[in-house]
Design a protein around this motif. Structure first.
Motif, PDB file in Angstrom:
ATOM      1  N   THR A  86       0.856  -1.181   0.000  1.00 36.67           N
ATOM      2  CA  THR A  86       0.000   0.000   0.000  1.00 36.67           C
ATOM      3  C   THR A  86       0.895   1.235   0.000  1.00 36.67           C
ATOM      4  O   THR A  86       2.114   1.128   0.194  1.00 36.67           O
ATOM      5  CB  THR A  86      -0.876   0.031   1.261  1.00 36.67           C
ATOM      6  OG1 THR A  86      -0.013   0.102   2.420  1.00 36.67           O
ATOM      7  CG2 THR A  86      -1.775  -1.203   1.365  1.00 36.67           C
ATOM      8  N   VAL A  87       0.301   2.389  -0.171  1.00 41.83           N
ATOM      9  CA  VAL A  87       1.064   3.636  -0.080  1.00 41.83           C
ATOM     10  C   VAL A  87       1.751   3.711   1.277  1.00 41.83           C
ATOM     11  O   VAL A  87       2.937   4.042   1.375  1.00 41.83           O
ATOM     12  CB  VAL A  87       0.148   4.854  -0.318  1.00 41.83           C
ATOM     13  CG1 VAL A  87       0.869   6.155  -0.014  1.00 41.83           C
ATOM     14  CG2 VAL A  87      -0.383   4.853  -1.746  1.00 41.83           C
ATOM     15  N   GLU A  88       1.025   3.373   2.330  1.00 45.02           N
ATOM     16  CA  GLU A  88       1.585   3.424   3.680  1.00 45.02           C
ATOM     17  C   GLU A  88       2.703   2.397   3.854  1.00 45.02           C
ATOM     18  O   GLU A  88       3.735   2.683   4.457  1.00 45.02           O
ATOM     19  CB  GLU A  88       0.505   3.203   4.738  1.00 45.02           C
ATOM     20  CG  GLU A  88      -0.531   4.301   4.809  1.00 45.02           C
ATOM     21  CD  GLU A  88      -1.625   4.191   3.747  1.00 45.02           C
ATOM     22  OE1 GLU A  88      -1.721   3.148   3.042  1.00 45.02           O
ATOM     23  OE2 GLU A  88      -2.386   5.160   3.600  1.00 45.02           O
ATOM     24  N   GLY A  89       2.490   1.190   3.341  1.00 37.06           N
ATOM     25  CA  GLY A  89       3.507   0.147   3.439  1.00 37.06           C
ATOM     26  C   GLY A  89       4.787   0.532   2.721  1.00 37.06           C
ATOM     27  O   GLY A  89       5.891   0.316   3.232  1.00 37.06           O
ATOM     28  N   ARG A  90       4.647   1.143   1.539  1.00 41.51           N
ATOM     29  CA  ARG A  90       5.830   1.580   0.800  1.00 41.51           C
ATOM     30  C   ARG A  90       6.528   2.732   1.513  1.00 41.51           C
ATOM     31  O   ARG A  90       7.755   2.777   1.578  1.00 41.51           O
ATOM     32  CB  ARG A  90       5.453   1.949  -0.631  1.00 41.51           C
ATOM     33  CG  ARG A  90       5.212   0.679  -1.459  1.00 41.51           C
ATOM     34  CD  ARG A  90       4.800   0.977  -2.873  1.00 41.51           C
ATOM     35  NE  ARG A  90       3.392   0.576  -2.956  1.00 41.51           N
ATOM     36  CZ  ARG A  90       2.416   1.317  -3.456  1.00 41.51           C
ATOM     37  NH1 ARG A  90       2.666   2.501  -3.943  1.00 41.51           N
ATOM     38  NH2 ARG A  90       1.195   0.863  -3.465  1.00 41.51           N
ATOM     39  N   PHE A  91       5.755   3.664   2.071  1.00 39.48           N
ATOM     40  CA  PHE A  91       6.335   4.757   2.855  1.00 39.48           C
ATOM     41  C   PHE A  91       7.116   4.195   4.042  1.00 39.48           C
ATOM     42  O   PHE A  91       8.236   4.627   4.324  1.00 39.48           O
ATOM     43  CB  PHE A  91       5.238   5.708   3.347  1.00 39.48           C
ATOM     44  CG  PHE A  91       5.712   6.729   4.349  1.00 39.48           C
ATOM     45  CD1 PHE A  91       6.415   7.851   3.945  1.00 39.48           C
ATOM     46  CD2 PHE A  91       5.469   6.553   5.701  1.00 39.48           C
ATOM     47  CE1 PHE A  91       6.861   8.791   4.866  1.00 39.48           C
ATOM     48  CE2 PHE A  91       5.911   7.487   6.639  1.00 39.48           C
ATOM     49  CZ  PHE A  91       6.614   8.604   6.214  1.00 39.48           C
ATOM     50  N   ASP A  92       6.541   3.212   4.713  1.00 36.76           N
ATOM     51  CA  ASP A  92       7.205   2.625   5.876  1.00 36.76           C
ATOM     52  C   ASP A  92       8.493   1.898   5.497  1.00 36.76           C
ATOM     53  O   ASP A  92       9.474   1.944   6.245  1.00 36.76           O
ATOM     54  CB  ASP A  92       6.259   1.698   6.636  1.00 36.76           C
ATOM     55  CG  ASP A  92       5.224   2.477   7.421  1.00 36.76           C
ATOM     56  OD1 ASP A  92       5.553   3.574   7.915  1.00 36.76           O
ATOM     57  OD2 ASP A  92       4.092   1.989   7.553  1.00 36.76           O
ATOM     58  N   MET A  93       8.520   1.250   4.343  1.00 35.58           N
ATOM     59  CA  MET A  93       9.754   0.575   3.919  1.00 35.58           C
ATOM     60  C   MET A  93      10.815   1.594   3.493  1.00 35.58           C
ATOM     61  O   MET A  93      12.004   1.392   3.763  1.00 35.58           O
ATOM     62  CB  MET A  93       9.472  -0.423   2.802  1.00 35.58           C
ATOM     63  CG  MET A  93       8.728  -1.665   3.283  1.00 35.58           C
ATOM     64  SD  MET A  93       9.575  -2.555   4.614  1.00 35.58           S
ATOM     65  CE  MET A  93      10.923  -3.309   3.703  1.00 35.58           C
ATOM     66  N   ILE A  94      10.409   2.682   2.864  1.00 37.83           N
ATOM     67  CA  ILE A  94      11.366   3.744   2.543  1.00 37.83           C
ATOM     68  C   ILE A  94      11.911   4.323   3.838  1.00 37.83           C
ATOM     69  O   ILE A  94      13.122   4.516   3.988  1.00 37.83           O
ATOM     70  CB  ILE A  94      10.714   4.830   1.662  1.00 37.83           C
ATOM     71  CG1 ILE A  94      10.421   4.272   0.274  1.00 37.83           C
ATOM     72  CG2 ILE A  94      11.616   6.070   1.579  1.00 37.83           C
ATOM     73  CD1 ILE A  94       9.560   5.178  -0.599  1.00 37.83           C
ATOM     74  N   THR A  95      11.025   4.576   4.787  1.00 40.02           N
ATOM     75  CA  THR A  95      11.442   5.129   6.081  1.00 40.02           C
ATOM     76  C   THR A  95      12.429   4.193   6.771  1.00 40.02           C
ATOM     77  O   THR A  95      13.438   4.644   7.316  1.00 40.02           O
ATOM     78  CB  THR A  95      10.219   5.390   6.974  1.00 40.02           C
ATOM     79  OG1 THR A  95       9.400   6.381   6.338  1.00 40.02           O
ATOM     80  CG2 THR A  95      10.615   5.871   8.354  1.00 40.02           C
ATOM     81  N   LEU A  96      12.161   2.897   6.758  1.00 41.04           N
ATOM     82  CA  LEU A  96      13.058   1.933   7.394  1.00 41.04           C
ATOM     83  C   LEU A  96      14.453   1.981   6.761  1.00 41.04           C
ATOM     84  O   LEU A  96      15.459   2.022   7.467  1.00 41.04           O
ATOM     85  CB  LEU A  96      12.475   0.523   7.290  1.00 41.04           C
ATOM     86  CG  LEU A  96      13.317  -0.607   7.870  1.00 41.04           C
ATOM     87  CD1 LEU A  96      13.533  -0.415   9.373  1.00 41.04           C
ATOM     88  CD2 LEU A  96      12.631  -1.949   7.590  1.00 41.04           C
ATOM     89  N   HIS A  97      14.523   2.000   5.443  1.00 41.22           N
ATOM     90  CA  HIS A  97      15.818   2.039   4.770  1.00 41.22           C
ATOM     91  C   HIS A  97      16.485   3.410   4.920  1.00 41.22           C
ATOM     92  O   HIS A  97      17.713   3.490   5.018  1.00 41.22           O
ATOM     93  CB  HIS A  97      15.669   1.616   3.312  1.00 41.22           C
ATOM     94  CG  HIS A  97      15.419   0.153   3.181  1.00 41.22           C
ATOM     95  ND1 HIS A  97      14.148  -0.384   3.242  1.00 41.22           N
ATOM     96  CD2 HIS A  97      16.268  -0.890   3.056  1.00 41.22           C
ATOM     97  CE1 HIS A  97      14.234  -1.699   3.144  1.00 41.22           C
ATOM     98  NE2 HIS A  97      15.510  -2.034   3.030  1.00 41.22           N
TER      99      HIS A  97
END
Length: 182
Positions: free
Chosen positions: A33-44
């Motif tokens: 999802t948009v949120e899931g992708r944002f969270d993975m970018i944030t993690l990296h």
């Protein structure tokens, strides 16, 4: 081919490429999802920013960290506009994203300082999985984050200052059973 993009853009582009690896979503249960992708970018982003932070008293590393943050939020602004969010609403949405970003960074930093994985599991469960993750997928992500963190700690900061970062592919990580990826 010679890459003429500025260092922060090259580094951010590599972070986004890693965060969008389909394996995270198809096999590790990260919500696509948009949120899931944002969270993975944030993690990296956390992993890279944390490495830059560890280069204490290095003004170039500190400047790059700020430029990388700026690059991310310029991209978020652009993406929101592309998704049709009105000009009036974009500023508020970006501000909320920045607050979420800083909250996650603090949670990940605290979790990485803990010797046990419980804090990291809790932070990833809450932020990446929204409280609903398969235990095996969560365990893989915890191990992956630890390995990436350790790998980046060993990376010379000059490599990052050139706009280069290397992450383990999640497929290779999984096939190696969590072993260090080259």
């Amino acid at each position: 081919m010679f890459d003429t993009d500025p260092v922060p853009r090259r580094l951010y582009r590599r972070i986004v490429e890693q965060a969008r690896q389909p394996h995270f979503y198809a096999h590790w249960g990260v919500p696509d999802t948009v949120e899931g992708r944002f969270d993975m970018i944030t993690l990296h982003m956390f992993l890279v920013l944390n490495r830059l932070r560890l280069a204490k008293n290095d003004e170039k590393a500190a400047a790059l960290a700020q430029e990388l943050f700026d690059e991310m939020f310029l991209d978020m602004d652009h993406n929101l506009r592309e998704m049709g969010v009105s000009d009036v609403a974009v500023g508020g949405r970006v501000r909320k994203m920045a607050e979420a970003f800083y909250g996650r960074l603090a949670a990940y930093r605290s979790a990485m300082e803990a010797e046990e994985d419980d804090a990291l599991k809790a932070a990833l469960m809450r932020n990446i999985y929204g409280g609903n993750a398969d235990e095996a997928a969560l365990a893989r992500l915890v191990s992956y984050v630890r390995v990436c963190h350790d790998q980046l700690e060993k990376t010379d900061v000059r490599t990052l200052l050139k706009g280069e970062v290397r992450f383990c592919s999640p497929e290779d990580f999984e096939s190696e059973g969590g072993a260090f990826c080259q």
